[in-house]
Design a protein around this motif. Structure first.
Motif, mmCIF file in Angstrom:
data_model
loop_
_atom_site.group_PDB
_atom_site.id
_atom_site.type_symbol
_atom_site.label_atom_id
_atom_site.label_comp_id
_atom_site.label_asym_id
_atom_site.label_seq_id
_atom_site.Cartn_x
_atom_site.Cartn_y
_atom_site.Cartn_z
ATOM 1 N N VAL A 112 37.710 42.967 37.691
ATOM 2 C CA VAL A 112 38.145 43.402 39.015
ATOM 3 C C VAL A 112 39.440 42.683 39.365
ATOM 4 O O VAL A 112 39.736 41.612 38.840
ATOM 5 C CB VAL A 112 37.083 43.158 40.121
ATOM 6 N N ASN A 116 38.424 37.887 44.002
ATOM 7 C CA ASN A 116 37.206 37.610 43.228
ATOM 8 C C ASN A 116 37.359 37.926 41.743
ATOM 9 O O ASN A 116 36.359 38.058 41.031
ATOM 10 C CB ASN A 116 36.015 38.362 43.826
ATOM 11 N N GLN A 117 38.597 38.011 41.271
ATOM 12 C CA GLN A 117 38.810 38.222 39.842
ATOM 13 C C GLN A 117 38.231 37.035 39.083
ATOM 14 O O GLN A 117 38.445 35.889 39.446
ATOM 15 C CB GLN A 117 40.293 38.365 39.526
ATOM 16 N N TYR A 177 37.938 44.204 46.418
ATOM 17 C CA TYR A 177 38.099 44.145 44.976
ATOM 18 C C TYR A 177 38.165 45.570 44.459
ATOM 19 O O TYR A 177 37.722 46.509 45.116
ATOM 20 C CB TYR A 177 36.940 43.383 44.305
#
Length: 188
Positions: A112, A116-117, A177
């Motif tokens: 993503v 929040n990768q 995301y």
């Protein structure tokens, strides 16, 4: 050289130039292109560039194992299928950037983008709705789907899941995301 007048050839050529320029300035090129393919079905336009919207969830769901949101349905529809074609089976493969933070399961999860990768990943479920679908492998347990009618609808599901480290560290944060998957169709 009988009756030749010096410079006459040049004058005639020069006299023709304005006529050539006048004709070419108004000329328009038209190009015709096409492609003939041997495939029994057409991809429905609604199946191209679609967006699967996950439900809004609290980050607390991603702080406790399995750290997984509910699966959302999506379909890829094929129209105008020719059942008399030599090709009788359609095989679909998804591809995209996998999430290495999913460790040994990384080949099953898409990366993503956003804050929040490396903490969240998107998983795909095969046409049975329960079996994880590995990126780059053919759907329906590598068997594909028989083309038996004018339309074929391939139903899949997708879900979002926290990476193991993000669960352990409770590091998933609020925010948007997104992820992208591509698909290819093959016929046999």
């Amino acid at each position: 050289m009988r009756g030749a007048i010096p410079g006459t050839g040049i004058f005639r050529l020069a006299g023709c130039l304005p006529l050539l320029f006048t004709l070419s300035a108004g000329a328009v090129n038209v190009t015709f292109d096409g492609e003939l393919l041997d495939r029994p079905c057409q991809i429905d336009s609604g199946s191209l560039n679609q967006t699967v919207q996950f439900l809004e969830r609290s980050t607390q769901y991603f702080h406790v194992s399995p750290g997984k949101g509910p699966a959302e349905k999506f379909s890829i529809r094929l129209n105008d299928c020719d059942t008399s074609s030599v090709w009788k089976t359609v095989k679909l493969k998804f591809s995209g950037d996998n999430e290495p933070e999913m460790k040994e399961k990384s080949a099953y999860f898409l990366r993503v983008s956003g804050g929040n990768q490396g903490k969240l990943a998107v998983g795909l479920l095969d046409t049975d709705g329960v079996t994880p679908l590995k990126l780059g492998e053919v759907h329906n347990n590598k068997q594909g789907t028989l083309i038996e009618g004018n339309t074929v609808t391939l139903n899949f599901k997708a879900f979002v899941q926290a990476t193991p480290d993000a669960i352990a560290q409770k590091s998933v944060q609020p925010g948007e995301y997104s992820s992208v998957a591509n698909f290819e169709l093959f016929y046999e």
